[in-house]
Design a protein around this motif. Sequence first.
Motif, PDB file in Angstrom:
ATOM      1  N   GLU A 167      17.188 -31.469   9.143  1.00 37.99           N
ATOM      2  CA  GLU A 167      18.558 -30.908   9.453  1.00 37.99           C
ATOM      3  C   GLU A 167      19.681 -31.432   8.544  1.00 37.99           C
ATOM      4  N   GLY A 168      20.532 -30.259   8.514  1.00 37.75           N
ATOM      5  CA  GLY A 168      21.635 -30.561   7.558  1.00 37.75           C
ATOM      6  C   GLY A 168      21.470 -30.689   6.216  1.00 37.75           C
ATOM      7  N   GLU A 169      20.171 -30.736   5.555  1.00 41.18           N
ATOM      8  CA  GLU A 169      19.869 -30.641   3.982  1.00 41.18           C
ATOM      9  C   GLU A 169      20.205 -29.300   3.235  1.00 41.18           C
ATOM     10  N   ARG A 170      20.948 -29.520   2.307  1.00 40.38           N
ATOM     11  CA  ARG A 170      20.828 -28.350   1.219  1.00 40.38           C
ATOM     12  C   ARG A 170      20.055 -28.652  -0.067  1.00 40.38           C
ATOM     13  N   THR A 171      18.853 -28.434   0.076  1.00 41.34           N
ATOM     14  CA  THR A 171      17.869 -28.700  -0.979  1.00 41.34           C
ATOM     15  C   THR A 171      17.504 -27.803  -2.191  1.00 41.34           C
ATOM     16  N   GLY A 172      17.775 -28.232  -3.348  1.00 45.76           N
ATOM     17  CA  GLY A 172      17.273 -27.376  -4.610  1.00 45.76           C
ATOM     18  C   GLY A 172      15.969 -27.883  -4.925  1.00 45.76           C
ATOM     19  N   LEU A 173      15.153 -27.001  -5.004  1.00 48.04           N
ATOM     20  CA  LEU A 173      13.621 -27.012  -5.522  1.00 48.04           C
ATOM     21  C   LEU A 173      13.525 -26.480  -6.922  1.00 48.04           C
ATOM     22  N   ILE A 174      13.210 -27.639  -7.733  1.00 55.09           N
ATOM     23  CA  ILE A 174      12.901 -27.286  -9.207  1.00 55.09           C
ATOM     24  C   ILE A 174      11.743 -27.673  -9.506  1.00 55.09           C
ATOM     25  N   GLY A 175      11.309 -27.315 -11.040  1.00 56.43           N
ATOM     26  CA  GLY A 175      10.045 -27.832 -11.614  1.00 56.43           C
ATOM     27  C   GLY A 175       9.734 -26.590 -12.809  1.00 56.43           C
ATOM     28  N   PRO A 176       9.014 -26.984 -13.807  1.00 54.50           N
ATOM     29  CA  PRO A 176       8.563 -26.226 -14.676  1.00 54.50           C
ATOM     30  C   PRO A 176       7.980 -25.000 -14.130  1.00 54.50           C
ATOM     31  N   ASN A 177       7.878 -23.970 -14.930  1.00 56.18           N
ATOM     32  CA  ASN A 177       7.127 -23.010 -14.597  1.00 56.18           C
ATOM     33  C   ASN A 177       5.698 -22.898 -14.314  1.00 56.18           C
ATOM     34  N   GLY A 178       5.409 -22.690 -13.443  1.00 54.27           N
ATOM     35  CA  GLY A 178       3.720 -22.698 -13.234  1.00 54.27           C
ATOM     36  C   GLY A 178       3.602 -23.856 -12.331  1.00 54.27           C
ATOM     37  N   SER A 179       4.758 -24.702 -11.667  1.00 56.47           N
ATOM     38  CA  SER A 179       4.507 -25.660 -10.821  1.00 56.47           C
ATOM     39  C   SER A 179       4.179 -25.514  -9.540  1.00 56.47           C
ATOM     40  N   GLY A 180       4.403 -24.344  -9.250  1.00 58.21           N
ATOM     41  CA  GLY A 180       4.202 -23.587  -7.879  1.00 58.21           C
ATOM     42  C   GLY A 180       5.199 -23.646  -6.855  1.00 58.21           C
ATOM     43  N   LYS A 181       6.415 -23.565  -7.364  1.00 65.54           N
ATOM     44  CA  LYS A 181       7.622 -23.543  -6.456  1.00 65.54           C
ATOM     45  C   LYS A 181       7.547 -22.341  -5.627  1.00 65.54           C
ATOM     46  N   SER A 182       7.510 -21.271  -6.038  1.00 70.04           N
ATOM     47  CA  SER A 182       7.659 -19.952  -5.459  1.00 70.04           C
ATOM     48  C   SER A 182       6.554 -19.877  -4.419  1.00 70.04           C
ATOM     49  N   THR A 183       5.205 -20.408  -4.789  1.00 72.79           N
ATOM     50  CA  THR A 183       4.063 -20.433  -3.913  1.00 72.79           C
ATOM     51  C   THR A 183       4.326 -21.452  -2.635  1.00 72.79           C
ATOM     52  N   LEU A 184       4.915 -22.520  -3.078  1.00 74.59           N
ATOM     53  CA  LEU A 184       5.212 -23.305  -1.946  1.00 74.59           C
ATOM     54  C   LEU A 184       6.388 -22.842  -0.943  1.00 74.59           C
ATOM     55  N   LEU A 185       7.234 -22.175  -1.312  1.00 70.61           N
ATOM     56  CA  LEU A 185       8.191 -21.508  -0.409  1.00 70.61           C
ATOM     57  C   LEU A 185       7.341 -20.495   0.249  1.00 70.61           C
ATOM     58  N   ARG A 186       6.401 -19.799   0.009  1.00 64.59           N
ATOM     59  CA  ARG A 186       5.842 -18.758   0.709  1.00 64.59           C
ATOM     60  C   ARG A 186       4.669 -19.468   1.720  1.00 64.59           C
ATOM     61  N   ILE A 187       4.422 -20.732   1.366  1.00 64.78           N
ATOM     62  CA  ILE A 187       3.574 -21.408   2.308  1.00 64.78           C
ATOM     63  C   ILE A 187       4.562 -21.849   3.435  1.00 64.78           C
ATOM     64  N   LEU A 188       5.596 -22.377   3.129  1.00 63.08           N
ATOM     65  CA  LEU A 188       6.337 -22.890   4.034  1.00 63.08           C
ATOM     66  C   LEU A 188       6.972 -21.733   5.188  1.00 63.08           C
ATOM     67  N   ALA A 189       7.065 -20.455   4.556  1.00 65.42           N
ATOM     68  CA  ALA A 189       7.447 -19.445   5.231  1.00 65.42           C
ATOM     69  C   ALA A 189       6.182 -18.865   6.054  1.00 65.42           C
ATOM     70  N   GLY A 190       5.061 -19.346   6.119  1.00 66.74           N
ATOM     71  CA  GLY A 190       3.966 -18.910   6.645  1.00 66.74           C
ATOM     72  C   GLY A 190       3.352 -17.888   6.084  1.00 66.74           C
ATOM     73  N   LEU A 191       3.486 -17.497   5.061  1.00 70.49           N
ATOM     74  CA  LEU A 191       3.152 -16.199   4.199  1.00 70.49           C
ATOM     75  C   LEU A 191       1.844 -16.380   3.421  1.00 70.49           C
ATOM     76  N   GLU A 192       1.744 -17.720   3.086  1.00 69.38           N
ATOM     77  CA  GLU A 192       0.222 -18.000   2.279  1.00 69.38           C
ATOM     78  C   GLU A 192      -0.233 -19.371   3.077  1.00 69.38           C
ATOM     79  N   THR A 193      -1.347 -19.325   2.729  1.00 65.86           N
ATOM     80  CA  THR A 193      -2.159 -20.596   3.333  1.00 65.86           C
ATOM     81  C   THR A 193      -2.301 -21.638   2.065  1.00 65.86           C
ATOM     82  N   VAL A 194      -2.465 -22.851   2.498  1.00 65.15           N
ATOM     83  CA  VAL A 194      -2.878 -24.063   1.535  1.00 65.15           C
ATOM     84  C   VAL A 194      -4.432 -24.057   1.429  1.00 65.15           C
ATOM     85  N   ASP A 195      -4.761 -24.702   0.209  1.00 63.39           N
ATOM     86  CA  ASP A 195      -6.413 -25.069   0.305  1.00 63.39           C
ATOM     87  C   ASP A 195      -6.805 -26.346   0.960  1.00 63.39           C
TER      88      ASP A 195
END
Length: 599
Positions: free
Chosen positions: A29-57
Amino acid sequence: MGILLSCQRLSKSYGVRPLFEHLTFGLFEGERTGLIGPNGSGKSTLLRILAGLETVDEGEVVSRRGLRVGYLPQEDHFEESAASVRDHLVGALQDLGLEEYEIDIRADSWLESAGFSDPSLGVSALSGGWRKRLAIVTQVAREPDLLLLDEPTNHLDLDGVMWLERFLSGLRFAFLAVTHDRRFLERVSNRVIELNKRYGDGHFSSAGSYSDFLEKREALFAAQQVRADSLQNIVRGEIAWLRKGPKARSTKQQARIDRAGEMIGDLAELKYRNAQVRSADIDFSGSERQTKSLVRFSKIEKSMGGRRLFGPLDLALGPGDCLGLLGANGSGKSTLLKIISGQLEPDAGQVKRADKLEVVVFDQHREQLDLDMSLKRALCLAGEHVEYKGSRIHVYGWAARFLFRQEQMEQPLRRLSGGERSRVLIARLMLRPADILLLDEPTNDLDLPSLEVLEASLRDFSGAVVLVTHDRYLLDRISRSILALDGKGGAHAFADLEQWEASLKTDQQDAQPSRPKPAPRGGLSGKEHREFSKMESSIASAEAKVAQARRDLEDPGVAVDARALAERHQRLVEAEAAVAGLYVRWEQLETRRGVGEGD
């Protein structure tokens, strides 16, 4: 400060290539988090996983019971059935169990805070930037416990990005935003997470601003390199001992052999991590022209479609100059770039260019690329080698400098990502010696490591640079002056970005209506009149307490103290509630005062 969700040893791969492995962290709670990383590191995929739109291995995401999560994808999608902006937002609130009047109040309030002066405007009539604002406010109006934002600054102009900074900073719920905008990170985030295989845990998390993150990351990398160097020396000695062929005739000798094997493995792991951060090798070639003046414009003017874009305008560029060019969409930035390059002539005024002037243009729309061409031919139009700074480099080696793999070489450009196409264009431009670089949004789709290399290359470039970009961090670091086009024919010069932002803030304050002044008489009791007369100062004092409480919460010194963070978060909530209560009370007193005067 309660936990919202916990990621436990998350792993995800596409084909045989792992995006990330064994990620473990929590969001609070209360966190305003920036997620960064090189292209291909999986940032967008991680967001979809946290949103419940994609599964993990492997691994799992454990959420707090009843957690409400909002998700903003990179690309905006709107139902065509929503006739207007307000219709769309009202429709997005229907499933929250609110009464109709509550939906109306919430929709109107959030649309006003997003700057929509005409909510009856059709969604289809919105520009890309205003569609992005609507997409953002649609998720925010649902008031989730955690909001996930994937590149929220995409399609926003500078005014839109600055609005977003203010907008997000005022939210009471937590959010996690993927972004490459370093100034945005600095101003909005109180925590930064970087996904990168260079870290032992696959990520690095730092409480505080982006500048705090950079300091802590450099300290970590330095310590990691010192450890690798120290371990290298120890391993050399152990290898020399092993080559003598010691026999494991004692428990002590066997333990040393085992320890030597472990150290060799640890050193290999450290070397692997230290080699993971790669970025495009960007280095523009200057023509080394000795003249002091490259272009000089005197009182030039330009109009399009009967509308004056700018003028009369004086402008001079010489070697070493870097001009930042600002202005809203349609203000004339691209037109001015074309005049500088010689593609267009002004309607009036004098133009003087150096003889045989070499101008290299980076086009934000990638119009210079034939998307049916293979990557190999795009990088090297003929033969197998390119000529760069007097040397012949094989096309495969040239491609490797820009992070392209051999199996990509025969692929058509249309199969590449936006960031990869940007790197192709930069690779082609680097082969042309230039007096002037005209860069129109060169940072689009580039990851942070590539942005850092681009910044260093532009600082070292010997010619002149004219830079159009939404990346204020880059603009602030390399520009020596700012020219802002106001879209009404005016062009205003500033020494730096800070001076421009201060001017913009002053203009916005002047455009806002002033607060109502308390009248000395009215239908109030004596006590209420005294309360009313002090209301403005009371609100100012309460708002100052909110600002101080927010600074206390963002103090990196208490980032690891859960109890202190919880107490400071509670103080911020109470301070914000006090401000809200004062505004409600002020409106009550204002209404009673007006009724008493017969208004």
